[in-house]
Design an enzyme around this catalytic site. Structure first.
Site, PDB file in Angstrom:
ATOM      1  CG  LEU A 182      -2.111  -0.900   1.266  1.00  0.00           C
ATOM      2  CD1 LEU A 182      -2.771  -0.846   2.638  1.00  0.00           C
ATOM      3  CD2 LEU A 182      -3.112  -0.528   0.184  1.00  0.00           C
ATOM      4  CG  ASP A 183       0.908   3.862  -3.289  1.00  0.00           C
ATOM      5  OD1 ASP A 183       1.868   3.112  -3.537  1.00  0.00           O
ATOM      6  OD2 ASP A 183       0.047   4.185  -4.130  1.00  0.00           O
ATOM      7  N   PRO A 184       2.278   5.003   0.846  1.00  0.00           N
ATOM      8  CG  PRO A 184       4.401   5.942   1.145  1.00  0.00           C
ATOM      9  CD  PRO A 184       3.552   5.210   0.131  1.00  0.00           C
ATOM     10  NE  ARG A 211      -0.045   5.180  -7.739  1.00  0.00           N
ATOM     11  CZ  ARG A 211       0.867   5.747  -6.953  1.00  0.00           C
ATOM     12  NH1 ARG A 211       1.533   6.788  -7.367  1.00  0.00           N
ATOM     13  NH2 ARG A 211       1.110   5.264  -5.759  1.00  0.00           N
TER      14      ARG A 211
END
Length: 295
Positions: free
Chosen positions: A32-34, A170
């Site tokens: 998971l992205d930050p 995204r």
């Protein structure tokens, strides 16, 4: 199951949990992205052998897209590359455009994804100002529902998404913005499910740290799930004690009434989990990934 907080990478969250549990070996099952929060399954010890089954599982997300701006990373952390007034957009236009992203689609991964090129994650290359050719990859969007639309110069769209592994949310936001002629990016992202695990089974890092500070180690251990929990989708075959012995020696064994093919979860008749096996053409079960018990 960890409810990852915003602001940490998946690996940073993993390392904090690993230290809390004094685990010698640990891994997570899908970055998971930050910016993102939510379900991040963590595997400790022997359970890391079965992490691939969660990596391959379907995922679900709740996300907010901003329309009217294109950003370098495809999310709120990137630099603004272009802007356009999105105030003329309507909910109906957004709903119609979303239809192109449902079902089986092809998606070009973002340069800011964890996908590797030449052994390096794409996001590391992107941060160096490099861009490489990325082939479109097939993914399946099982559900993409428009939950809310807030019009304006920077219109906001809330969506619920269920998708196959390897889907980049995204990229959907960016491609939706392109389709609508105004640009788009992800401003918020929360994973609500990974395989069979939802937010209701998750614990936060703050809660884990509070238990550790209070020396409630038994309560911490109670939050750990059995190693075979990740294999719920596989059929189970049960072996006698002698069958289990030979399987542990690396030998295929015959199992009555086993499935005709595919991967299976293997356990003893007593219920003890042994690992993952594969049905051979002759009907025997061959060991593929086994738990090391010290026997």
């Amino acid at each position: 199951m960890l409810d990852k907080p915003a602001g940490l990478s998946s690996n940073q969250a993993l390392q904090r949990a690993k230290r809390l549990y004094f685990a010698a070996k640990a891994g997570h099952t899908g970055s998971l992205d930050p910016l993102a929060t939510g379900v991040l399954p963590l595997c400790f010890g022997e359970a890391t052998k079965f992490s691939q089954y969660l990596l391959d599982a379907d995922k679900a997300y709740a996300s907010t897209f901003v329309l009217g701006e294109q950003r370098s990373t495809g999310d709120a952390e990137g630099e603004v590359l272009a802007a356009a007034d999105a105030s003329a957009l309507t909910r109906e236009q957004v709903e119609e455009a979303l239809g192109a992203f449902r079902g089986a689609i092809e998606q070009v991964p973002s340069m800011y994804s964890a996908l590797k090129h030449g052994g390096q994650p794409l996001y590391k290359l992107a941060r160096k100002g490099q861009e490489v050719e990325r082939a479109a990859r097939p993914v399946v969007i099982h559900r993409l529902e428009l939950l809310d639309f807030r019009p304006g110069e920077r219109a906001e769209v809330d969506v619920a998404l269920e998708c196959s592994k390897g889907t980049y949310v995204r990229s959907i936001a960016e491609d939706l913005g392109t389709a609508l002629g105004c640009g788009g990016y992800v401003s918020a992202l929360r994973r609500t499910r990974a395989g069979p695990f939802g937010l209701d089974r998750c614990v936060t890092l703050a809660a884990l740290e509070a238990l550790k500070d209070a020396e409630r180690l038994a309560d911490m251990d109670a939050l750990l799930l059995p190693a075979d929990t990740a294999l719920d989708a596989l059929p189970t075959v049960r072996l006698t004690e002698s069958g289990g012995y030979y399987l542990r020696q690396g030998q295929p064994v015959m199992v009555p009434n086993a499935p005709h093919n595919g991967m299976v979860r293997v356990a003893l008749e007593t219920g003890e989990f042994l690992g993952v096996g594969e049905i051979l053409d002759d009907g025997r079960v061959a060991p593929r990934r086994l738990i090391v018990t010290g026997r």
